[in-house]
Design a protein around this motif. Structure first.
Motif, short mmCIF file in Angstrom:
data_model
loop_
_atom_site.label_atom_id
_atom_site.label_comp_id
_atom_site.label_asym_id
_atom_site.label_seq_id
_atom_site.Cartn_x
_atom_site.Cartn_y
_atom_site.Cartn_z
N PRO A 156 22.64 39.60 -11.83
CA PRO A 156 21.51 38.65 -11.80
C PRO A 156 20.71 38.73 -13.09
N GLN A 157 20.22 37.57 -13.55
CA GLN A 157 19.35 37.52 -14.73
C GLN A 157 18.54 36.24 -14.71
N LEU A 158 17.35 36.31 -15.33
CA LEU A 158 16.50 35.13 -15.42
C LEU A 158 17.07 34.12 -16.41
N ASN A 159 16.83 32.84 -16.13
CA ASN A 159 17.33 31.81 -17.04
C ASN A 159 16.54 31.78 -18.35
N LYS A 160 15.33 32.38 -18.34
CA LYS A 160 14.53 32.47 -19.56
C LYS A 160 13.85 33.83 -19.61
N LYS A 161 13.80 34.43 -20.80
CA LYS A 161 13.14 35.73 -20.96
C LYS A 161 11.79 35.61 -21.64
N ALA A 162 11.57 34.50 -22.34
CA ALA A 162 10.29 34.26 -23.00
C ALA A 162 10.07 32.75 -23.15
N VAL A 163 8.84 32.31 -22.85
CA VAL A 163 8.52 30.88 -22.90
C VAL A 163 7.14 30.70 -23.52
N SER A 164 7.01 29.71 -24.40
CA SER A 164 5.70 29.32 -24.95
C SER A 164 5.30 28.00 -24.34
N LEU A 165 4.07 27.93 -23.82
CA LEU A 165 3.60 26.73 -23.13
C LEU A 165 2.20 26.34 -23.60
N ALA A 166 1.96 25.05 -23.61
CA ALA A 166 0.59 24.57 -23.80
C ALA A 166 -0.11 24.61 -22.45
N ARG A 167 -1.42 24.63 -22.46
CA ARG A 167 -2.20 24.70 -21.23
C ARG A 167 -1.86 23.52 -20.32
N THR A 172 10.14 25.98 -14.99
CA THR A 172 10.74 26.56 -13.78
C THR A 172 11.69 27.70 -14.16
N LEU A 173 11.42 28.85 -13.59
CA LEU A 173 12.27 30.02 -13.79
C LEU A 173 13.25 30.16 -12.62
N LYS A 174 14.46 30.60 -12.93
CA LYS A 174 15.47 30.82 -11.90
C LYS A 174 16.16 32.15 -12.14
N LEU A 175 16.46 32.83 -11.05
CA LEU A 175 17.21 34.08 -11.14
C LEU A 175 18.67 33.76 -10.86
N LYS A 176 19.46 33.70 -11.91
CA LYS A 176 20.87 33.33 -11.79
C LYS A 176 21.71 34.47 -11.21
N ASN A 177 22.83 34.09 -10.61
CA ASN A 177 23.77 35.06 -10.02
C ASN A 177 23.12 35.93 -8.96
N ASN A 178 22.22 35.33 -8.21
CA ASN A 178 21.51 36.08 -7.18
C ASN A 178 21.55 35.32 -5.85
N LYS A 179 21.85 36.07 -4.79
CA LYS A 179 21.87 35.47 -3.45
C LYS A 179 20.81 36.07 -2.53
N LYS A 180 20.03 37.00 -3.09
CA LYS A 180 18.98 37.64 -2.30
C LYS A 180 17.67 36.87 -2.42
N LYS A 197 8.70 29.15 -5.62
CA LYS A 197 9.95 28.55 -6.11
C LYS A 197 10.21 28.87 -7.57
N GLY A 198 9.31 29.66 -8.20
CA GLY A 198 9.51 30.04 -9.59
C GLY A 198 8.93 29.05 -10.60
N VAL A 199 8.07 28.16 -10.14
CA VAL A 199 7.46 27.18 -11.05
C VAL A 199 6.21 27.81 -11.68
N VAL A 200 6.24 27.91 -13.01
CA VAL A 200 5.15 28.55 -13.74
C VAL A 200 4.25 27.48 -14.34
N LYS A 201 2.91 27.67 -14.22
CA LYS A 201 1.95 26.74 -14.81
C LYS A 201 1.02 27.51 -15.74
N ALA A 202 0.88 27.01 -16.99
CA ALA A 202 -0.01 27.63 -17.97
C ALA A 202 -1.45 27.26 -17.66
#
Length: 227
Positions: A156-167, A172-180, A197-202
């Motif tokens: 399992p691994q996250l689809n993104k390890k670092a993200v830059s966002l404006a306010r 949306t982050l997802k944990l790939k290869n994971n069934k748990k 659901k893994g939706v990140v808001k700045a």
């Protein structure tokens, strides 16, 4: 009368002594053909020595069971360093034959045989059945090696390890290869929030970490809010 009584008592005493001797004498606990109730020795990856003396006159058998820890390829080597010729069989969970061979001691001090490159599945049971011939000692060293382990899926691994966002922007982050089940957590909700659901808001300028927790493991993504 007394003579007959003494002879009768001696007969009874002799019979009882013979009965006790027979029941106390160590006998082969294995049938010629094993059943699922037959006692066995647990085998593991590594080396296990199995030894049994011949208490019958013509046959000796041993049984070991190996439970496969991981799906992959395995080799099972049997080295007979006893004084008895033997036949080796691999049996499945129904005790039907997977593979077999017959090896003899002859003049060699050690005779071995390897069941090699066997593809086995996790939790599969493999029974090693050794069938000896003639008199003597049956001493078999069983070595099980694990080669080329086949992993059922990627880690399992996250689809993104670092993200830059404006306010007020989202990602949306997802944990790939994971069934748990995944639990999402923000290290600083004033900087960035995350939904179930893994939706990140700045929210405001700064740095926060979003954590995904699954199967007792932690995965993180760095969120940088730049304005």
């Amino acid at each position: 009368m007394n003579v007959r009584k003494k002879m009768f008592n001696r007969f009874i005493a002799g019979y009882m002594a013979l009965f006790v001797a027979i029941t106390a004498f160590p006998v082969n606990s294995y049938a010629k053909d094993p059943t699922l109730e037959t006692p066995y020795k647990t085998l593991v990856v590594g080396s296990t020595q199995m030894t049994m003396h011949d208490y019958t006159d013509d046959e000796d058998t041993m049984l070991g069971c190996f439970v496969v820890p991981e799906t992959g390829k395995y080799s099972i080597t049997l080295a007979n360093n006893g004084s008895m010729d033997a036949r080796y069989l691999l049996l499945n969970e129904n005790l039907s034959e997977i593979d077999s061979t017959r090896k003899f001691i002859g003049e060699e001090p050690l005779t071995s045989y390897t069941f090699d490159n066997m593809t086995l599945k996790k939790n599969q049971k493999v029974y090693v059945y050794i069938d000896g011939f003639d008199d003597g000692l049956l001493a078999v060293k069983i070595t099980i090696k694990q080669t080329n382990v086949a992993h059922s899926s990627k880690q399992p691994q996250l689809n993104k390890k670092a993200v830059s966002l404006a306010r007020n922007k989202k990602v949306t982050l997802k944990l790939k290869n994971n069934k748990k089940k995944v639990i999402w957590v923000s290290s600083n909700k004033r900087i960035a929030t995350v939904t179930s659901k893994g939706v990140v808001k700045a929210k405001k300028k700064g740095t926060a970490y979003i954590y995904a927790i699954a199967n007792h493991k932690l995965y993180k993504c760095k969120i940088s809010v730049y304005r």
